[in-house]
Enzyme design. Structure first.
Site, mmCIF file in Angstrom:
data_model
loop_
_atom_site.group_PDB
_atom_site.id
_atom_site.type_symbol
_atom_site.label_atom_id
_atom_site.label_comp_id
_atom_site.label_asym_id
_atom_site.label_seq_id
_atom_site.Cartn_x
_atom_site.Cartn_y
_atom_site.Cartn_z
ATOM 1 N N ASN A 250 34.500 6.435 -2.888
ATOM 2 C CA ASN A 250 35.462 7.257 -3.625
ATOM 3 C C ASN A 250 34.734 8.369 -4.363
ATOM 4 O OD1 ASN A 250 38.093 7.888 -4.844
ATOM 5 N ND2 ASN A 250 37.146 7.192 -6.736
ATOM 6 N N VAL A 251 35.334 9.542 -4.343
ATOM 7 C CA VAL A 251 34.876 10.674 -5.154
ATOM 8 C C VAL A 251 36.102 11.134 -5.935
ATOM 9 C CG1 VAL A 251 33.771 12.934 -5.181
ATOM 10 C CG2 VAL A 251 33.245 11.322 -3.340
ATOM 11 N N GLY A 252 36.128 10.868 -7.221
ATOM 12 C CA GLY A 252 37.313 11.175 -8.012
ATOM 13 C C GLY A 252 36.961 11.721 -9.377
ATOM 14 N N TYR B 244 37.652 11.596 -13.279
ATOM 15 C CA TYR B 244 38.172 10.711 -14.317
ATOM 16 C C TYR B 244 37.616 11.175 -15.659
ATOM 17 C CZ TYR B 244 38.744 7.912 -10.113
ATOM 18 O OH TYR B 244 39.073 7.489 -8.852
ATOM 19 N N ARG B 245 38.452 11.180 -16.666
ATOM 20 C CA ARG B 245 37.960 11.629 -17.974
ATOM 21 C C ARG B 245 37.032 10.564 -18.556
ATOM 22 N NH1 ARG B 245 43.397 10.384 -21.502
ATOM 23 N NH2 ARG B 245 42.529 8.712 -22.769
ATOM 24 N N HIS C 153 44.463 4.538 -9.045
ATOM 25 C CA HIS C 153 43.357 5.277 -8.448
ATOM 26 C C HIS C 153 42.320 4.341 -7.844
ATOM 27 C CE1 HIS C 153 44.223 9.091 -11.071
ATOM 28 N NE2 HIS C 153 45.074 8.937 -10.077
ATOM 29 N N GLU D 288 36.304 11.629 1.003
ATOM 30 C CA GLU D 288 36.512 12.938 0.379
ATOM 31 C C GLU D 288 35.545 13.995 0.907
ATOM 32 O OE1 GLU D 288 38.459 10.036 -2.340
ATOM 33 O OE2 GLU D 288 36.523 10.098 -1.317
ATOM 34 N N GLU E 75 46.066 15.464 -23.257
ATOM 35 C CA GLU E 75 46.153 15.233 -21.820
ATOM 36 C C GLU E 75 46.921 16.335 -21.084
ATOM 37 O OE1 GLU E 75 45.379 13.808 -19.226
ATOM 38 O OE2 GLU E 75 44.123 12.121 -19.810
#
Length: 474
Positions: free
Chosen positions: A161-163, A165-166, A183, A225, A274
């Site tokens: 996974n390449v995501g 996220y804060r 996610h 990704e 947000e």
């Protein structure tokens, strides 16, 4: 043109008059975030911002709003900066069809120039951290691509996974991270914790522009990704191996942070301003222990302001939210013509479709709610006729004004899942969802009086082209 790193893209933005260098000294707070908040109000051709004279920092380089306009988004995809919104979405769909394009492995990444390990690790020595909104609970890293893999199937490149996220900086070696339950990272963390293990991660900051786009694209769990990045770039995405975790990371990143998400450990994170335009409160979230930082000499810290839309994140996650839903819908319903899911991460989705029969539009709306993205985000779905452009809000409002009868065309579905950040939910993560049928009734539905619609004159399209040529020649 395919960009291998952030710096080459910044150079292009500069040449295209899409980069504004702020050379006078600015305060880290509130100036940088306030400027990034303000710049998107310059319109759909707003520039990126580059700061290198920040009070209190001796060597700070901060890039903001890199994806924060349709002009910049077009350039990221190698398109002319004048390319319109709907045209960019259409081109995104065409390139999506090329997927997958295998990445290209490279040696000697520029981020390997400098290394901090073990007890020498100190995020504050590498990144010029600032708060984005005055109510934030601390410093955040919010435009990093986080790389992880499925602990039950680590050799499957599709399940990496390449995501984005804060992450709240909790200390020199600690980050609190928010993996939303729908996610991929949350699924992988749960699998690791069930095995009694930590989850290795590589956090990459300052990436080439397409990596940021695919990292925020709602792809299927087993889709890679980097292979999508290659399809969008028109050339294989350059990647390399992170030295500590062995994870595949972008070759051209500015900073690579390696460590683990510590299994079954949670710390209070937040509040944070947000994408919904509201603060999310403090919650217990997973914790990252940082074990190694690699970085380019004089790294550029790419940061992202988000708050009340529209801000950069709304451009970054516009086309790449529309396209996956479009592709998933058309497999089941080839009558679907276009999907607009640009608004607040797709909490509202507008779909135009041809109708087969009475009730068909409602079935399309139900399918939106069961797409991978719709399960966690779509709260309201508006379905319009095929001759209504979902990217043209006056046309959508016309459809709502004349096709929708509240007595029969509002379909409320109680107690469905939604992202916990959605402020309208009475219970975090649960909300009633709404389908609005704003289509012309089709047989056997005979409601309303739609027998004599006004159609565009046959010559309208030709005149549109003619008027554009006249205007361009002025």
């Amino acid at each position: 043109m395919a960009y291998d790193d952030l710096r080459s893209f910044l150079d292009t933005l500069d040449k295209e008059a899409q980069l504004l260098r702020v050379t006078e000294e600015v305060m880290p707070e509130p100036d940088i975030a306030a400027a990034a908040n303000a710049v998107t109000r310059l319109g759909e051709a707003a520039p990126a911002l580059y700061f290198d004279n920040v009070a209190g920092f001796t060597d700070a380089r901060i890039a903001m709003n890199v994806h924060g306009s349709w002009a910049n988004h077009a350039l990221a995809l190698g398109l002319p900066k004048e390319t319109g919104t709907r045209e960019q979405v259409a081109e995104f769909i065409r390139r999506w069809e090329r997927f997958p394009v295998a990445p290209e492995w490279r040696d000697d990444p520029p981020w390997a120039e400098n290394t901090l390990e073990g007890e020498d690790v100190d995020i504050f020595r590498v990144l010029p951290l600032i708060r984005l909104n005055d109510g934030d609970g601390g410093f955040y890293i919010d435009k990093a691509a986080v790389v992880s893999r499925d602990p039950d199937d680590p050799g499957n490149s599709g399940k990496q996974n390449v995501g984005i996220y804060r992450m709240e900086v909790k200390g020199a070696r600690r980050l609190a991270m928010q993996p939303v339950p729908v996610h991929d990272l949350a699924l992988q963390l749960r699998a690791a914790e069930e095995r009694g293990e930590d989850l290795p991660v590589a956090i990459t900051i300052g990436n080439d522009p397409v990596v940021s786009i695919v990292a925020s694209t709602p792809m299927k769990y087993d889709e890679n990704e980097y292979e999508m990045a290659g399809a969008l770039r028109g050339a294989p995405a350059p990647i390399t191996r992170a030295p500590l975790t062995g994870l595949p990371v972008p070759w051209g990143s500015e900073v690579v942070i390696e460590g683990v998400v510590e299994g079954r450990r949670r710390e209070i994170e937040g509040p944070f301003g947000e994408f919904t335009g509201h603060y999310s409160g403090g919650r217990g979230l997973p914790v990252v222990r940082v074990d190694r930082i690699s970085h380019r000499t004089h790294p550029v810290f790419e940061h992202l302001y988000l708050g009340k839309p529209w801000t950069e994140i709304d451009y970054l996650m516009a086309a790449n939210t529309c396209v996956p839903i479009h592709q998933q819908l058309t497999k089941d319903f080839p009558e679907v013509r276009a999907v607009n899911a640009m608004y607040t991460h797709g909490l509202v989705v507008i779909v135009s479709t041809r109708r087969r029969y009475g009730g068909f539009a409602r079935a399309v709306g139900m399918r939106v709610l069961t797409t991978p993205h719709g399960l966690g985000y779509a709260a309201t779905v508006i379905v319009v006729d095929e001759d209504v452009d979902p990217f043209n809000l006056p046309q959508v409002m016309w459809a709502l004004s004349t096709k929708m009868n509240p007595a029969r065309d509002l379909i409320r579905i109680p107690d469905l899942s939604v992202v916990e950040l959605a402020p309208q939910a009475d219970v975090h993560g649960m909300v009633d969802k709404l389908i609005i049928d704003a289509t012309t009734p089709a047989a056997p539905d005979r409601r309303g009086h739609y027998g004599t619609p006004v159609r565009d004159l046959q010559e309208t399209e030709a005149w549109l082209d003619r008027l554009r040529r006249i205007a361009a020649a002025r």
